[in-house]
Design a protein around this motif. Sequence first.
Motif, PDB file in Angstrom:
ATOM      1  N   PHE A  21     -46.905  17.718  38.750  1.00  0.00           N
ATOM      2  CA  PHE A  21     -47.378  17.155  38.488  1.00  0.00           C
ATOM      3  C   PHE A  21     -48.691  18.849  39.344  1.00  0.00           C
ATOM      4  CE2 PHE A  21     -45.226  13.933  40.664  1.00  0.00           C
ATOM      5  CZ  PHE A  21     -45.195  12.893  39.763  1.00  0.00           C
ATOM      6  N   GLY A  22     -49.148  18.286  37.323  1.00  0.00           N
ATOM      7  CA  GLY A  22     -50.386  19.762  37.042  1.00  0.00           C
ATOM      8  C   GLY A  22     -49.892  21.335  37.970  1.00  0.00           C
ATOM      9  N   PRO A  23     -50.498  21.842  38.667  1.00  0.00           N
ATOM     10  CA  PRO A  23     -50.128  23.236  39.182  1.00  0.00           C
ATOM     11  C   PRO A  23     -49.515  23.170  40.848  1.00  0.00           C
ATOM     12  CG  PRO A  23     -52.134  22.308  39.831  1.00  0.00           C
ATOM     13  CD  PRO A  23     -51.852  21.566  38.626  1.00  0.00           C
ATOM     14  N   GLU A  24     -49.196  21.672  41.338  1.00  0.00           N
ATOM     15  CA  GLU A  24     -48.556  21.329  41.987  1.00  0.00           C
ATOM     16  C   GLU A  24     -46.695  20.674  42.109  1.00  0.00           C
ATOM     17  OE1 GLU A  24     -49.787  21.422  45.053  1.00  0.00           O
ATOM     18  OE2 GLU A  24     -52.145  22.618  44.676  1.00  0.00           O
ATOM     19  N   SER A  25     -46.660  21.008  43.143  1.00  0.00           N
ATOM     20  CA  SER A  25     -44.619  20.609  42.941  1.00  0.00           C
ATOM     21  C   SER A  25     -44.335  20.255  43.789  1.00  0.00           C
ATOM     22  CB  SER A  25     -43.807  21.505  42.051  1.00  0.00           C
ATOM     23  OG  SER A  25     -43.558  22.673  42.762  1.00  0.00           O
ATOM     24  N   VAL A  26     -43.631  19.638  44.108  1.00  0.00           N
ATOM     25  CA  VAL A  26     -42.413  19.582  44.945  1.00  0.00           C
ATOM     26  C   VAL A  26     -40.632  19.120  45.001  1.00  0.00           C
ATOM     27  CG1 VAL A  26     -42.867  16.603  45.276  1.00  0.00           C
ATOM     28  CG2 VAL A  26     -42.297  17.371  47.079  1.00  0.00           C
ATOM     29  N   GLU A  27     -40.115  19.933  46.559  1.00  0.00           N
ATOM     30  CA  GLU A  27     -38.504  19.745  45.596  1.00  0.00           C
ATOM     31  C   GLU A  27     -38.312  17.989  46.454  1.00  0.00           C
ATOM     32  OE1 GLU A  27     -34.408  21.114  47.363  1.00  0.00           O
ATOM     33  OE2 GLU A  27     -36.197  21.947  47.278  1.00  0.00           O
ATOM     34  N   VAL A  28     -37.168  17.525  45.840  1.00  0.00           N
ATOM     35  CA  VAL A  28     -36.935  15.220  46.497  1.00  0.00           C
ATOM     36  C   VAL A  28     -36.180  16.181  47.493  1.00  0.00           C
ATOM     37  CG1 VAL A  28     -35.868  13.458  45.706  1.00  0.00           C
ATOM     38  CG2 VAL A  28     -37.469  14.702  44.790  1.00  0.00           C
ATOM     39  N   ARG A  29     -36.421  14.807  48.391  1.00  0.00           N
ATOM     40  CA  ARG A  29     -35.338  16.264  49.861  1.00  0.00           C
ATOM     41  C   ARG A  29     -34.196  15.166  49.605  1.00  0.00           C
ATOM     42  NH1 ARG A  29     -38.257  18.272  54.272  1.00  0.00           N
ATOM     43  NH2 ARG A  29     -36.828  17.412  55.718  1.00  0.00           N
ATOM     44  N   GLU A  30     -34.298  13.759  48.398  1.00  0.00           N
ATOM     45  CA  GLU A  30     -33.633  13.098  49.535  1.00  0.00           C
ATOM     46  C   GLU A  30     -32.823  11.853  48.230  1.00  0.00           C
ATOM     47  OE1 GLU A  30     -34.358   9.609  52.503  1.00  0.00           O
ATOM     48  OE2 GLU A  30     -36.541  10.924  52.430  1.00  0.00           O
ATOM     49  N   PRO A  31     -32.291  11.082  47.850  1.00  0.00           N
ATOM     50  CA  PRO A  31     -32.199   9.954  46.937  1.00  0.00           C
ATOM     51  C   PRO A  31     -33.260  10.124  46.720  1.00  0.00           C
ATOM     52  CG  PRO A  31     -30.071  10.495  47.749  1.00  0.00           C
ATOM     53  CD  PRO A  31     -30.785  11.015  48.795  1.00  0.00           C
ATOM     54  N   ILE A  32     -33.794   8.854  45.497  1.00  0.00           N
ATOM     55  CA  ILE A  32     -35.315   8.306  45.280  1.00  0.00           C
ATOM     56  C   ILE A  32     -34.353   7.523  43.926  1.00  0.00           C
ATOM     57  CG2 ILE A  32     -37.503   7.727  45.086  1.00  0.00           C
ATOM     58  CD1 ILE A  32     -36.476   9.610  47.477  1.00  0.00           C
ATOM     59  N   ALA A  33     -34.765   5.547  44.514  1.00  0.00           N
ATOM     60  CA  ALA A  33     -33.548   4.671  43.704  1.00  0.00           C
ATOM     61  C   ALA A  33     -34.823   4.163  42.244  1.00  0.00           C
ATOM     62  CB  ALA A  33     -33.132   3.839  44.581  1.00  0.00           C
ATOM     63  N   LEU A  34     -34.860   4.183  41.664  1.00  0.00           N
ATOM     64  CA  LEU A  34     -35.879   3.271  40.675  1.00  0.00           C
ATOM     65  C   LEU A  34     -36.930   2.698  41.381  1.00  0.00           C
ATOM     66  CD1 LEU A  34     -36.619   2.513  37.418  1.00  0.00           C
ATOM     67  CD2 LEU A  34     -34.732   0.665  37.453  1.00  0.00           C
ATOM     68  N   GLY A  35     -37.977   2.885  40.852  1.00  0.00           N
ATOM     69  CA  GLY A  35     -39.190   2.452  41.623  1.00  0.00           C
ATOM     70  C   GLY A  35     -39.817   2.345  42.822  1.00  0.00           C
ATOM     71  N   HIS A  36     -38.425   2.624  43.181  1.00  0.00           N
ATOM     72  CA  HIS A  36     -39.167   3.522  44.839  1.00  0.00           C
ATOM     73  C   HIS A  36     -39.617   5.249  45.042  1.00  0.00           C
ATOM     74  CE1 HIS A  36     -36.208   1.274  46.825  1.00  0.00           C
ATOM     75  NE2 HIS A  36     -35.927   0.617  46.191  1.00  0.00           N
ATOM     76  N   LYS A  37     -41.372   5.412  45.598  1.00  0.00           N
ATOM     77  CA  LYS A  37     -41.605   6.310  46.536  1.00  0.00           C
ATOM     78  C   LYS A  37     -41.086   7.393  46.623  1.00  0.00           C
ATOM     79  CE  LYS A  37     -43.947   2.926  48.863  1.00  0.00           C
ATOM     80  NZ  LYS A  37     -42.953   2.049  48.679  1.00  0.00           N
ATOM     81  N   VAL A  38     -41.335   8.203  46.110  1.00  0.00           N
ATOM     82  CA  VAL A  38     -41.554  10.433  46.967  1.00  0.00           C
ATOM     83  C   VAL A  38     -42.385  10.435  47.351  1.00  0.00           C
ATOM     84  CG1 VAL A  38     -41.004  11.041  44.714  1.00  0.00           C
ATOM     85  CG2 VAL A  38     -40.637  11.787  46.545  1.00  0.00           C
ATOM     86  N   ALA A  39     -42.665  10.956  48.734  1.00  0.00           N
ATOM     87  CA  ALA A  39     -44.104  11.812  48.726  1.00  0.00           C
ATOM     88  C   ALA A  39     -44.268  12.745  48.209  1.00  0.00           C
ATOM     89  CB  ALA A  39     -44.086  11.931  50.439  1.00  0.00           C
ATOM     90  N   LEU A  40     -45.667  12.980  48.240  1.00  0.00           N
ATOM     91  CA  LEU A  40     -45.596  14.262  47.143  1.00  0.00           C
ATOM     92  C   LEU A  40     -46.781  15.424  47.854  1.00  0.00           C
ATOM     93  CD1 LEU A  40     -47.866  12.739  43.734  1.00  0.00           C
ATOM     94  CD2 LEU A  40     -45.026  13.570  44.147  1.00  0.00           C
ATOM     95  N   ALA A  41     -46.752  15.045  49.147  1.00  0.00           N
ATOM     96  CA  ALA A  41     -47.632  16.311  50.360  1.00  0.00           C
ATOM     97  C   ALA A  41     -47.173  14.997  51.768  1.00  0.00           C
ATOM     98  CB  ALA A  41     -49.011  16.250  50.335  1.00  0.00           C
ATOM     99  N   ALA A  42     -46.756  16.370  52.486  1.00  0.00           N
ATOM    100  CA  ALA A  42     -47.105  15.983  54.422  1.00  0.00           C
ATOM    101  C   ALA A  42     -47.753  14.445  54.428  1.00  0.00           C
ATOM    102  CB  ALA A  42     -46.899  17.055  55.226  1.00  0.00           C
ATOM    103  N   ILE A  43     -46.644  13.371  54.464  1.00  0.00           N
ATOM    104  CA  ILE A  43     -48.520  12.497  55.678  1.00  0.00           C
ATOM    105  C   ILE A  43     -48.049  11.783  56.186  1.00  0.00           C
ATOM    106  CG2 ILE A  43     -49.278  10.371  55.188  1.00  0.00           C
ATOM    107  CD1 ILE A  43     -47.686   9.731  52.078  1.00  0.00           C
TER     108      ILE A  43
END
Length: 523
Positions: free
Chosen positions: A34-56
Amino acid sequence: MANAAGAAQAVLLRDDDNVAVAARPIPAGSRLSFGPESVEVREPIALGHKVALAAIAPGEPVRKYGQVIGFASRPIPAGAHVHVHNLKADLFERDYAYATERPAGRTGEPPRTFQGFLRPDGRVGTRNYVAVISTVNCSASTSRYIADRFRDRDFRADYPNVDGVFAITHKGGCGLPFEGQDHKNLERVLAGFANHPNVAAYVIVGLGCEGAYAEHLIDSQQLTLLVRNGDGRRPTAPPRPRVLNIQDEGGITRTVEAAVAAVEQLLPEANAWRRSEQPASKICLAMECGGSDGNSGVTANPALGVAADLLIAQGGTAVLGETTEIYGAEHLLTRRAVSAEVGRKLVDRIKWWEWYTGVFGAEINNNPSPGNKAGGLSTIYEKSLGALAKAGSTALVDVVDYAQAVPGPGLVFMDTPGYDPPCTTGLVAGGANVLVFTTGRGSVLGLKPTPCVKLATNTPMYDKMKDDMDLDAGPILEGESVESVGRRLFERILEVASGDLTKSERIGVGEEEFAPWTIGPTL
């Protein structure tokens, strides 16, 4: 919607969100940018579910729609699945800022019309039904038998302008405090359906000894029958409705025969109504979501919000319900209220629900449902923010009680439960002549006498349930604009208001879903 990434793999709704929503199943190891930032998905994400873009970190807010949807219950690494296992709905303060952000609304839209039934009181029907109204559960089966006598007949041959005869049955009508809140609610609902612009005529069927007896309903709600005079635009002195009590008629069989004869007498009168060109301002649109998923607030609900804005620009009315499913997002409506008084009316209902659920040891945030969670919704705040997208962008003009006649024009909020049947029952009783129902999991509700347009949030579900879904908002996840889908929905609303059948009408759904809200004890 701020940006889409990875060939529409995920959607970032606002630039300051720290989660994105999967637009399709995302395999582990995928990289989202997203723009200059990127993130590697750590686990499968189903349709409609959320993925963290940064550590929380634990206790930090999780943001979606630019709003707080909950707080991390444990460390959430960047690229991780964000859901009920690591997200909780703690209480937080909302700034209601009453009437500080009143929007101007859309302008410049060309006038639109539809073909409807103009009634003597100036309201316009989108359908033309005859109803058999049961006052109590004890007369429900009898009412159903009466309506059944007309189901296999060819109405179009003898009465081409009548959409059918249907029964209004329910589980209440007795065992409730006389003239208490539940009694008043039930009478207001029954009167709303009897006086509905989509109902041309009706008979009332009771047992004879029930608490919510027919004569009290007629007198307290000032019920009369609709009568045409000449061109149908001038009311005559209307007669009182026909009442048939099973005990007075001598049992079920005699009641059915007498009621069938009464309906036969009403059919020619109902058939005399004709559709004529009417302004779109005569549409009262009910908006509901059910079987929601993580994309409800991304696709279908915002598209319905666009359609509501377009209708209100025509001078029409849009009514939103589900008080328990705007909880945590109500501050976005209070800011749009036309006055502080209107905003406080909404907050008063929120506080009543906090008290009411607490009486039973429950909490409003004991929501979403298991099906909602399977679709990606984690907290009531997330669900509420997505549900509120149906309200579009216009000012909130009023807040009304359950099943109260809806004033217009503009956006109105009705206090209802979130559960679909009692919510939609109240919205229709308030006078809604078209209903749009958004769904991500695949709800199949219909509610006579009001046509129900089903709007799917995602294409896989739409393709699987094409016989039940009227329109697909899934293309938004592929790049079509929310505005474009919203305008297509608005055109569909006009077509349905003019008589084009919805999928639920073609199947015959719409009688079992009638469910007045019961608040108090059964005695």
